[in-house]
Design a protein around this motif. Structure first.
Motif, PDB file in Angstrom:
ATOM      1  N   TYR A  27      63.391  35.463 -57.359  1.00 40.64           N
ATOM      2  CA  TYR A  27      63.876  36.322 -58.440  1.00 40.64           C
ATOM      3  C   TYR A  27      62.880  36.308 -59.607  1.00 40.64           C
ATOM      4  O   TYR A  27      62.555  37.349 -60.172  1.00 40.64           O
ATOM      5  N   GLN A  28      62.397  35.123 -59.965  1.00 41.30           N
ATOM      6  CA  GLN A  28      61.485  34.988 -61.096  1.00 41.30           C
ATOM      7  C   GLN A  28      60.176  35.726 -60.867  1.00 41.30           C
ATOM      8  O   GLN A  28      59.585  36.266 -61.787  1.00 41.30           O
ATOM      9  N   THR A  29      59.731  35.796 -59.620  1.00 38.25           N
ATOM     10  CA  THR A  29      58.509  36.533 -59.292  1.00 38.25           C
ATOM     11  C   THR A  29      58.682  38.004 -59.613  1.00 38.25           C
ATOM     12  O   THR A  29      57.799  38.635 -60.211  1.00 38.25           O
ATOM     13  N   VAL A  30      59.818  38.571 -59.237  1.00 38.07           N
ATOM     14  CA  VAL A  30      60.096  39.982 -59.541  1.00 38.07           C
ATOM     15  C   VAL A  30      60.181  40.183 -61.051  1.00 38.07           C
ATOM     16  O   VAL A  30      59.613  41.128 -61.595  1.00 38.07           O
ATOM     17  N   ALA A  31      60.874  39.284 -61.737  1.00 39.68           N
ATOM     18  CA  ALA A  31      60.987  39.376 -63.200  1.00 39.68           C
ATOM     19  C   ALA A  31      59.603  39.329 -63.849  1.00 39.68           C
ATOM     20  O   ALA A  31      59.309  40.106 -64.769  1.00 39.68           O
ATOM     21  N   ASP A  32      58.736  38.444 -63.361  1.00 38.03           N
ATOM     22  CA  ASP A  32      57.371  38.345 -63.903  1.00 38.03           C
ATOM     23  C   ASP A  32      56.601  39.638 -63.688  1.00 38.03           C
ATOM     24  O   ASP A  32      55.866  40.088 -64.571  1.00 38.03           O
ATOM     25  N   LYS A  33      56.772  40.249 -62.530  1.00 32.76           N
ATOM     26  CA  LYS A  33      56.058  41.495 -62.237  1.00 32.76           C
ATOM     27  C   LYS A  33      56.569  42.629 -63.119  1.00 32.76           C
ATOM     28  O   LYS A  33      55.784  43.415 -63.646  1.00 32.76           O
ATOM     29  N   ILE A  34      57.867  42.713 -63.302  1.00 35.95           N
ATOM     30  CA  ILE A  34      58.430  43.754 -64.157  1.00 35.95           C
ATOM     31  C   ILE A  34      58.031  43.527 -65.612  1.00 35.95           C
ATOM     32  O   ILE A  34      57.784  44.476 -66.357  1.00 35.95           O
ATOM     33  N   ASN A  35      57.919  42.279 -66.018  1.00 39.02           N
ATOM     34  CA  ASN A  35      57.540  41.962 -67.402  1.00 39.02           C
ATOM     35  C   ASN A  35      56.038  41.995 -67.639  1.00 39.02           C
ATOM     36  O   ASN A  35      55.576  41.695 -68.734  1.00 39.02           O
ATOM     37  N   GLY A  36      55.268  42.356 -66.601  1.00 38.19           N
ATOM     38  CA  GLY A  36      53.829  42.518 -66.777  1.00 38.19           C
ATOM     39  C   GLY A  36      53.011  41.252 -66.669  1.00 38.19           C
ATOM     40  O   GLY A  36      51.814  41.263 -66.940  1.00 38.19           O
TER      41      GLY A  36
END
Length: 86
Positions: A27-36
């Motif tokens: 989940y955190q990987t996706v959040a990091d990608k969305i947050n740039g």
């Protein structure tokens, strides 16, 4: 930050966990990608589009398709001239 993706996924009730499960990442990987903090790979962008935002969806898919190419993938692609369907 990928505000477009965030807004569209919320509109379509797609959670970050849904995307993480699809890509087999945390989940955190996706959040990091969305947050740039990191970028989506082109294949990841395609998987997201195909699963959650198919071409027959009710959102503005042409804008979203362009967003996938420019916004989610390597930022250098933003300089390429891309055709936009009207």
């Amino acid at each position: 930050m990928l505000n477009n993706l965030n807004n569209v996924r919320k509109e379509k009730n797609v959670s970050l966990v849904d995307i993480a499960d699809l890509l087999n990442v945390r989940y955190q990987t996706v959040a990091d990608k969305i947050n740039g903090k990191s970028s989506f790979k082109f294949t990841e962008a395609l998987k997201i589009q195909e699963k959650f935002f198919p071409p027959n969806c009710q959102i503005k898919c042409n804008t979203f398709n362009l967003f996938l190419v420019i916004g989610l993938v390597n930022r250098s692609l933003a300089e390429l001239p891309l055709p936009i369907d009207s």
